[in-house]
Design a protein around this motif. Structure first.
Motif, short mmCIF file in Angstrom:
data_model
loop_
_atom_site.label_atom_id
_atom_site.label_comp_id
_atom_site.label_asym_id
_atom_site.label_seq_id
_atom_site.Cartn_x
_atom_site.Cartn_y
_atom_site.Cartn_z
N PHE A 1 0.82 -1.21 0.00
CA PHE A 1 0.00 0.00 0.00
C PHE A 1 0.86 1.26 0.00
O PHE A 1 0.55 2.24 -0.69
N VAL A 2 1.94 1.26 0.76
CA VAL A 2 2.84 2.42 0.79
C VAL A 2 3.49 2.63 -0.58
O VAL A 2 3.59 3.76 -1.07
N ILE A 3 3.92 1.54 -1.21
CA ILE A 3 4.53 1.64 -2.54
C ILE A 3 3.51 2.16 -3.55
O ILE A 3 3.81 3.03 -4.36
N GLY A 4 2.29 1.65 -3.50
CA GLY A 4 1.24 2.13 -4.39
C GLY A 4 0.93 3.59 -4.16
O GLY A 4 0.71 4.36 -5.12
N LEU A 5 0.91 4.02 -2.90
CA LEU A 5 0.68 5.43 -2.59
C LEU A 5 1.80 6.31 -3.13
O LEU A 5 1.56 7.39 -3.69
N LEU A 6 3.05 5.86 -2.97
CA LEU A 6 4.18 6.63 -3.49
C LEU A 6 4.15 6.72 -5.01
O LEU A 6 4.40 7.80 -5.58
N PHE A 7 3.85 5.61 -5.68
CA PHE A 7 3.76 5.64 -7.13
C PHE A 7 2.61 6.54 -7.60
O PHE A 7 2.76 7.29 -8.58
N THR A 8 1.48 6.49 -6.91
CA THR A 8 0.35 7.33 -7.28
C THR A 8 0.67 8.81 -7.12
O THR A 8 0.39 9.62 -8.01
N ALA A 9 1.25 9.16 -5.98
CA ALA A 9 1.62 10.56 -5.75
C ALA A 9 2.68 11.02 -6.74
O ALA A 9 2.64 12.16 -7.22
N ALA A 10 3.62 10.14 -7.07
CA ALA A 10 4.68 10.50 -8.03
C ALA A 10 4.12 10.75 -9.41
O ALA A 10 4.49 11.73 -10.07
N VAL A 11 3.22 9.89 -9.87
CA VAL A 11 2.63 10.09 -11.19
C VAL A 11 1.79 11.36 -11.22
O VAL A 11 1.84 12.14 -12.18
N TYR A 12 1.04 11.62 -10.15
CA TYR A 12 0.24 12.84 -10.08
C TYR A 12 1.13 14.08 -10.14
O TYR A 12 0.82 15.04 -10.85
N LEU A 13 2.23 14.08 -9.41
CA LEU A 13 3.11 15.23 -9.41
C LEU A 13 3.85 15.39 -10.74
O LEU A 13 4.08 16.52 -11.19
N THR B 1 9.66 12.78 -9.32
CA THR B 1 10.69 11.80 -9.66
C THR B 1 11.39 11.28 -8.41
O THR B 1 11.78 10.11 -8.35
N GLY B 2 11.53 12.13 -7.41
CA GLY B 2 12.10 11.67 -6.14
C GLY B 2 11.20 10.66 -5.45
O GLY B 2 11.67 9.64 -4.93
N LEU B 3 9.89 10.93 -5.44
CA LEU B 3 8.95 9.97 -4.86
C LEU B 3 8.92 8.67 -5.64
O LEU B 3 8.80 7.59 -5.05
N LEU B 4 9.04 8.76 -6.95
CA LEU B 4 9.06 7.54 -7.77
C LEU B 4 10.29 6.69 -7.46
O LEU B 4 10.19 5.46 -7.36
N SER B 5 11.41 7.34 -7.26
CA SER B 5 12.62 6.57 -6.92
C SER B 5 12.50 5.94 -5.54
O SER B 5 12.93 4.80 -5.33
N HIS B 6 11.89 6.65 -4.59
CA HIS B 6 11.69 6.06 -3.26
C HIS B 6 10.74 4.87 -3.32
O HIS B 6 10.95 3.87 -2.63
N GLY B 7 9.72 4.99 -4.15
CA GLY B 7 8.81 3.85 -4.32
C GLY B 7 9.51 2.65 -4.93
O GLY B 7 9.27 1.51 -4.54
N ALA B 8 10.40 2.91 -5.90
CA ALA B 8 11.15 1.81 -6.51
C ALA B 8 12.10 1.17 -5.50
O ALA B 8 12.28 -0.06 -5.50
N HIS B 9 12.70 1.97 -4.63
CA HIS B 9 13.58 1.42 -3.60
C HIS B 9 12.81 0.52 -2.66
O HIS B 9 13.27 -0.58 -2.30
N LEU B 10 11.64 0.98 -2.23
CA LEU B 10 10.83 0.15 -1.34
C LEU B 10 10.35 -1.12 -2.04
O LEU B 10 10.24 -2.18 -1.41
#
Length: 114
Positions: free
Chosen positions: A7-19, A32-41
């Motif tokens: 769920f946290v990864i999905g939330l990070l990816f969703t917020a990253a795509v929106y931004l 892009t920073g949020l997307l990279s954090h989501g990929a790390h997780l």
């Protein structure tokens, strides 16, 4: 624990795509920073979160964790830090030259082209 991380990864990816779909250059960089954090997780979660065995192989140890996901994440953190720093410098320089951080204004389009 994996369900919470999903769920946290999905939330990070969703917020990253929106931004990243916005017009502001700073919001794109944050995305892009949020997307990279989501990929790390995601890499960390796929490597396993059980934490029962250390990622160290010594004499007599038969059960050990795979250290590859952790090494990949450390490398990705360094690369994403460098890319983010480059993007921030590029955004600052473009703001100095063009006096805007709006992507449509940077490419020469008018504000009414929606």
């Amino acid at each position: 624990m994996e369900i919470i991380m999903a769920f946290v990864i999905g939330l990070l990816f969703t917020a990253a795509v929106y931004l990243m779909l916005s017009r502001s250059l700073l919001r794109i960089i944050i995305g892009t920073g949020l997307l990279s954090h989501g990929a790390h997780l995601l890499i960390l979660t796929m490597g396993g979160l059980d934490g029962k065995a250390p990622p160290v192989l010594t004499d007599g140890v038969t059960d050990f964790a795979d250290p590859l996901p952790q090494a990949l994440i450390l490398t990705a953190i360094v690369i994403s830090f460098g890319v983010t720093a480059f993007f921030l410098v590029l955004a600052y320089r473009s703001y100095q030259e063009l006096d805007t951080d709006d992507i449509s204004a940077m490419k020469g389009g008018s504000e009414d082209d929606e």
